[in-house]
Design an enzyme around this catalytic site. Sequence first.
Site, short mmCIF file in Angstrom:
data_model
loop_
_atom_site.label_atom_id
_atom_site.label_comp_id
_atom_site.label_asym_id
_atom_site.label_seq_id
_atom_site.Cartn_x
_atom_site.Cartn_y
_atom_site.Cartn_z
N ILE A 239 0.86 -1.17 0.00
CA ILE A 239 0.00 0.00 0.00
C ILE A 239 0.90 1.23 0.00
O ILE A 239 1.81 1.34 0.82
CB ILE A 239 -0.93 0.01 1.22
CG1 ILE A 239 -1.82 -1.24 1.21
CG2 ILE A 239 -1.78 1.26 1.25
CD1 ILE A 239 -2.43 -1.56 2.54
N CYS A 240 0.66 2.11 -0.95
CA CYS A 240 1.38 3.37 -0.98
C CYS A 240 2.89 3.12 -1.03
O CYS A 240 3.37 2.33 -1.83
CB CYS A 240 0.95 4.20 0.23
SG CYS A 240 1.46 5.93 0.21
N THR A 241 3.64 3.76 -0.16
CA THR A 241 5.09 3.66 -0.17
C THR A 241 5.61 2.36 0.42
O THR A 241 6.83 2.14 0.45
CB THR A 241 5.70 4.85 0.61
OG1 THR A 241 5.05 4.95 1.88
CG2 THR A 241 5.52 6.14 -0.16
N THR B 217 3.06 3.21 -6.88
CA THR B 217 3.19 3.68 -5.51
C THR B 217 2.60 5.08 -5.47
O THR B 217 2.05 5.56 -6.46
CB THR B 217 4.67 3.67 -5.05
OG1 THR B 217 4.74 4.00 -3.66
CG2 THR B 217 5.51 4.66 -5.84
N ALA C 38 -1.57 2.65 -4.93
CA ALA C 38 -1.12 4.04 -4.87
C ALA C 38 -1.24 4.56 -3.45
O ALA C 38 -1.18 3.80 -2.48
CB ALA C 38 -1.95 4.86 -5.84
#
Length: 321
Positions: free
Chosen positions: A109-111, A129, A162
């Site tokens: 998830i994300c970073t 990302t 993202a």
Amino acid sequence: MDERLVAVVGYDGAELIDIACVTTSLGMANKYGCARVPYRTRLLTPGGRPISLPTGLALLGGHPLERATGPFDTLLVAGGLGHEEAAANPLIVAHVRRLARESRRVASICTGAGVLAAAGLLDGRRVTTHWRYAGDMAARHPDVIVDPDPIYIRDGNLITSAGVTSALDLSVALIEEDHGPDMARLVARHLVIYLQRPGNQAQMSIFTAAPPPGNDVVRGLVEHVHAGLDGDLSAAALAAHAGISVRHLTRLFLTHLGRTPAQFVKQARLEAAAHLLAGTSLPMPAVAARCGFGSAETLRQAFTSRYGIAPSRYRQAHGGH
């Protein structure tokens, strides 16, 4: 299989929303969807210790990352402001790499994608990302194919998402994969997600405006574009309007806007079309004409390609008549 064991890896500086979106969504599938094979989520943290969050809160309930063993149905790594320290932590990276081998599918998830990349799990894979960190990740990991646009990307058994609330989209997508679209829609209703976004939809909100460029020439051209979307906005026309060469125009746009003149004009036209679709009852050909698209079909193709949803569906979902 009696249950789907899902491991969520957290660390100091992880984002609470990243973790909660997953655990809440899967919990709703159990409670309201009566999942045939229920989920059981387990938060894994270094040493099983509470983790400190960027908001000043602490998250309890972790299991020791070092002692966790599979098989896991899904391994998810959360993102957050502490992702760089987590990716540089050999203990976290080594155990994420180990647990990935014991999991049916792996997600970030994300970073959190940076942790997977540090573990060598993304080499040769197409991933996404948070848009703000995509360039940095691509520079640090040249063997990873980073696409900053989609909400989430599936590449085999690997799924990357993202920024922040895209964790909801990822979670609902996992539920649909495991239990079908009816279950996913039911969970989405309980989450009060108005429209489930497809994975290929652009991360940046349609209505997120960038700050005005600092360069006077570029700022004037941006205003010119927005004032005449139905006119000739070719690179040659814009260069002539500013009294500069096409080559210099392109250099200015890339430097100050991060895109070519053609890319900027197309995005401006699409954003204007989205406003008209949501706020007016203009017929589709009129929307296309006002925004500089040659036809309603041209608008449909461009809009769908960029945002992952047809203009007619966007209008239905966002209140246009």
